[in-house]
Design an enzyme around this catalytic site. Structure first.
Site, PDB file in Angstrom:
ATOM      1  N   ALA A  66      -1.584 -10.945   6.272  1.00  0.00           N
ATOM      2  CA  ALA A  66      -1.769  -9.821   7.187  1.00  0.00           C
ATOM      3  C   ALA A  66      -1.833  -8.549   6.342  1.00  0.00           C
ATOM      4  O   ALA A  66      -1.338  -8.519   5.211  1.00  0.00           O
ATOM      5  CB  ALA A  66      -0.605  -9.762   8.166  1.00  0.00           C
ATOM      6  N   GLY A 109      -0.246 -14.707   6.344  1.00  0.00           N
ATOM      7  CA  GLY A 109      -1.122 -14.940   7.493  1.00  0.00           C
ATOM      8  C   GLY A 109      -2.381 -15.716   7.112  1.00  0.00           C
ATOM      9  O   GLY A 109      -2.958 -16.406   7.958  1.00  0.00           O
ATOM     10  N   GLU A 112      -1.361 -19.208   7.155  1.00  0.00           N
ATOM     11  CA  GLU A 112      -1.127 -19.555   8.569  1.00  0.00           C
ATOM     12  C   GLU A 112      -2.447 -19.751   9.314  1.00  0.00           C
ATOM     13  O   GLU A 112      -2.564 -20.644  10.154  1.00  0.00           O
ATOM     14  CB  GLU A 112      -0.271 -18.467   9.235  1.00  0.00           C
ATOM     15  CG  GLU A 112       1.162 -18.496   8.715  1.00  0.00           C
ATOM     16  CD  GLU A 112       1.999 -17.292   9.131  1.00  0.00           C
ATOM     17  OE1 GLU A 112       1.504 -16.151   8.992  1.00  0.00           O
ATOM     18  OE2 GLU A 112       3.135 -17.482   9.579  1.00  0.00           O
ATOM     19  N   GLU A 132       6.053 -13.864   2.422  1.00  0.00           N
ATOM     20  CA  GLU A 132       6.606 -12.777   3.242  1.00  0.00           C
ATOM     21  C   GLU A 132       8.035 -12.423   2.840  1.00  0.00           C
ATOM     22  O   GLU A 132       8.466 -11.283   2.965  1.00  0.00           O
ATOM     23  CB  GLU A 132       6.589 -13.163   4.732  1.00  0.00           C
ATOM     24  CG  GLU A 132       5.204 -13.246   5.356  1.00  0.00           C
ATOM     25  CD  GLU A 132       4.569 -14.617   5.287  1.00  0.00           C
ATOM     26  OE1 GLU A 132       4.960 -15.438   4.416  1.00  0.00           O
ATOM     27  OE2 GLU A 132       3.666 -14.882   6.099  1.00  0.00           O
TER      28      GLU A 132
HETATM   29  C1  HXC Z   1      -3.172  -5.338   2.253  1.00  0.00           C
HETATM   30  C2  HXC Z   1      -3.787  -6.300   0.267  1.00  0.00           C
HETATM   31  C3  HXC Z   1      -3.105  -7.498   0.619  1.00  0.00           C
HETATM   32  C4  HXC Z   1      -2.440  -7.542   1.881  1.00  0.00           C
HETATM   33  C5  HXC Z   1      -3.990  -7.745  -1.331  1.00  0.00           C
HETATM   34  N1  HXC Z   1      -4.322  -6.505  -0.929  1.00  0.00           N
HETATM   35  N2  HXC Z   1      -3.251  -8.366  -0.413  1.00  0.00           N
HETATM   36  N3  HXC Z   1      -3.824  -5.242   1.097  1.00  0.00           N
HETATM   37  N4  HXC Z   1      -2.507  -6.445   2.657  1.00  0.00           N
HETATM   38  N5  HXC Z   1      -1.815  -8.640   2.313  1.00  0.00           N
HETATM   39  C6  HXC Z   1      -5.114  -5.529  -1.653  1.00  0.00           C
HETATM   40  C7  HXC Z   1      -4.337  -4.888  -2.789  1.00  0.00           C
HETATM   41  O1  HXC Z   1      -3.515  -3.870  -2.334  1.00  0.00           O
HETATM   42  C8  HXC Z   1      -5.453  -4.386  -3.663  1.00  0.00           C
HETATM   43  O2  HXC Z   1      -5.969  -3.191  -3.112  1.00  0.00           O
HETATM   44  C9  HXC Z   1      -6.536  -5.438  -3.505  1.00  0.00           C
HETATM   45  O3  HXC Z   1      -6.213  -6.153  -2.284  1.00  0.00           O
HETATM   46  C10 HXC Z   1      -6.531  -6.464  -4.641  1.00  0.00           C
HETATM   47  O4  HXC Z   1      -5.216  -6.970  -4.773  1.00  0.00           O
HETATM   48  P1  HXC Z   1      -4.408  -6.974  -6.167  1.00  0.00           P
HETATM   49  O5  HXC Z   1      -2.987  -7.044  -5.842  1.00  0.00           O
HETATM   50  O6  HXC Z   1      -4.869  -5.851  -7.034  1.00  0.00           O
HETATM   51  O7  HXC Z   1      -4.950  -8.346  -6.782  1.00  0.00           O
HETATM   52  P2  HXC Z   1      -4.171  -9.336  -7.747  1.00  0.00           P
HETATM   53  O8  HXC Z   1      -3.468  -8.571  -8.845  1.00  0.00           O
HETATM   54  O9  HXC Z   1      -5.199 -10.349  -8.132  1.00  0.00           O
HETATM   55  O10 HXC Z   1      -3.026 -10.011  -6.869  1.00  0.00           O
HETATM   56  C11 HXC Z   1      -3.388 -10.872  -5.820  1.00  0.00           C
HETATM   57  C12 HXC Z   1      -2.176 -11.157  -4.902  1.00  0.00           C
HETATM   58  C13 HXC Z   1      -1.548  -9.812  -4.449  1.00  0.00           C
HETATM   59  C14 HXC Z   1      -1.163 -12.018  -5.639  1.00  0.00           C
HETATM   60  C15 HXC Z   1      -2.708 -11.963  -3.723  1.00  0.00           C
HETATM   61  O11 HXC Z   1      -2.575  -8.987  -3.934  1.00  0.00           O
HETATM   62  C16 HXC Z   1      -0.510  -9.993  -3.383  1.00  0.00           C
HETATM   63  O12 HXC Z   1       0.621 -10.376  -3.670  1.00  0.00           O
HETATM   64  N6  HXC Z   1      -0.887  -9.670  -2.133  1.00  0.00           N
HETATM   65  C17 HXC Z   1       0.036  -9.700  -1.019  1.00  0.00           C
HETATM   66  C18 HXC Z   1       0.291 -11.142  -0.551  1.00  0.00           C
HETATM   67  C19 HXC Z   1       1.307 -11.176   0.574  1.00  0.00           C
HETATM   68  O13 HXC Z   1       2.450 -10.761   0.415  1.00  0.00           O
HETATM   69  N7  HXC Z   1       0.883 -11.674   1.722  1.00  0.00           N
HETATM   70  C20 HXC Z   1       1.718 -11.756   2.934  1.00  0.00           C
HETATM   71  C21 HXC Z   1       1.530 -10.546   3.770  1.00  0.00           C
HETATM   72  S1  HXC Z   1       2.606 -10.514   5.182  1.00  0.00           S
HETATM   73  P3  HXC Z   1      -6.241  -1.883  -4.007  1.00  0.00           P
HETATM   74  O14 HXC Z   1      -6.673  -0.850  -3.006  1.00  0.00           O
HETATM   75  O15 HXC Z   1      -4.998  -1.581  -4.729  1.00  0.00           O
HETATM   76  O16 HXC Z   1      -7.355  -2.336  -4.924  1.00  0.00           O
HETATM   77  C22 HXC Z   1       1.911 -11.559   6.261  1.00  0.00           C
HETATM   78  C23 HXC Z   1       2.656 -11.717   7.552  1.00  0.00           C
HETATM   79  C24 HXC Z   1       1.876 -12.534   8.518  1.00  0.00           C
HETATM   80  O17 HXC Z   1       0.920 -12.143   6.034  1.00  0.00           O
HETATM   81  C25 HXC Z   1       2.397 -12.314   9.903  1.00  0.00           C
HETATM   82  C26 HXC Z   1       1.468 -12.779  10.965  1.00  0.00           C
HETATM   83  C27 HXC Z   1       0.128 -12.228  11.033  1.00  0.00           C
END
Ligand code: HXC
Length: 258
Positions: A66, A109, A112, A132
């Protein structure tokens, strides 16, 4: 209105492919993307020409979860009022088979959403995870439930409590996904699987999907009862007559979905 964050392709007759298309954010699932996905699935589910639907991202990411930037400042009341899970509930009602074609990150997400699909084809580069916990929250769109049912308590608990990602090979071994291919072939493999499904009776496929899903939230007796009703119901279809007659006549069946 044209969707902004998804692209719809038709890679084969009777097969639709929805590509999540927000590559600059690794296909993070913002509310608009999810709403576009919901509407596309509703339309494709109603389209008689479509018999199987693939959802993919791109090579680098299926979806990294998400959209964290969209959620970060929200209160519990905001989250309740936004009610994003009604979109997920609508997607869950899709009757046609959904195949997730996953390459790269399928996190939070994103994982999921892949698990909400009926089958998962992955590239060797796929990474599945529920990170998360590292954000101070927990899965909210089925991660604790569907993952646990798919891979069992030990691995689900580890993934949900530590946020560890698993590889495509580990996901295959754990029973989370159906197939793994080299990265250049995962979409082709998903289309191949979708074509295989679309050669079957669309009615039988939908009712069989419904019955398999019933196994997740019913007792064995209830599930068996449900299965039996759908089995009987299919004898009201032309496809049952065609399928069995074609077997007897030693020819391929031509199913119509009637
Ligand atoms: C918003 C995101 C994002 C996310 C990545 N980006 N994941 N933006 N929400 N979930 C964005 C980054 O901010 C970045 O933007 C660009 O995508 C590239 O990501 P990087 O981090 O620079 O890439 P990398 O170093 O290759 O790392 C990849 C990654 C990391 C390991 C996947 O991005 C990461 O940890 N993302 C978050 C994963 C996460 O925690 N997901 C769960 C979310 S909560 P910029 O602008 O800086 O270039 C969830 C709850 C669900 O899903 C509930 C129900 C719907």
């Amino acid at each position: 209105m044209q969707p902004e964050f998804i692209i719809i392709h038709q890679p084969a007759p009777h097969v639709a492919h929805i590509q999540l298309n927000r590559p600059e954010a690794l296909n993070a699932l913002n509310l608009q993307l999810m709403s576009e996905l919901k509407e596309a699935l509703r339309d494709l589910d109603a389209d008689e020409q479509v018999r199987a639907i693939i959802i993919s991202g791109n090579e680098k990411a299926f979806a990294a979860g998400a959209d964290i930037t969209q959620m970060a400042g929200k209160s519990a009341v905001d989250m309740y009022n936004i009610d994003q899970f009604s979109t997920w509930d609508a997607i869950k009602k899709t009757k046609k088979p959904l195949i997730a074609a996953v390459s790269g990150f399928a996190l939070g997400g994103g994982c999921e959403l892949a698990m909400l699909c009926d089958m998962i084809v992955a590239s060797e580069t796929a990474r599945f995870g529920q990170p998360e916990i590292k954000l101070g929250v927990m899965p909210g769109a089925g991660g604790t439930q569907r993952l646990t049912r798919a891979v069992g308590k030990a691995l689900a608990m580890e993934m949900v409590l530590t946020g560890r990602f698993i590889s495509a090979a580990e996901a295959l071994q754990a029973g989370l996904i159906n197939r793994v291919t080299p990265v250049e072939l995962y979409l082709e493999e998903a289309v191949k699987l979708a074509r295989e499904l679309s050669a079957m009776s669309p009615l039988a496929v939908k009712m069989a999907k419904e019955a398999v899903l019933k196994a997740f939230d019913s007792s064995l007796d209830e599930g068996l009862h449900f299965e039996r009703k759908n089995f009987y119901l299919l004898f009201a279809s032309e496809d049952q007559k065609e399928g069995m007659q074609a077997f007897i006549e030693k020819r391929p069946p031509a199913f119509k979905g009637k």
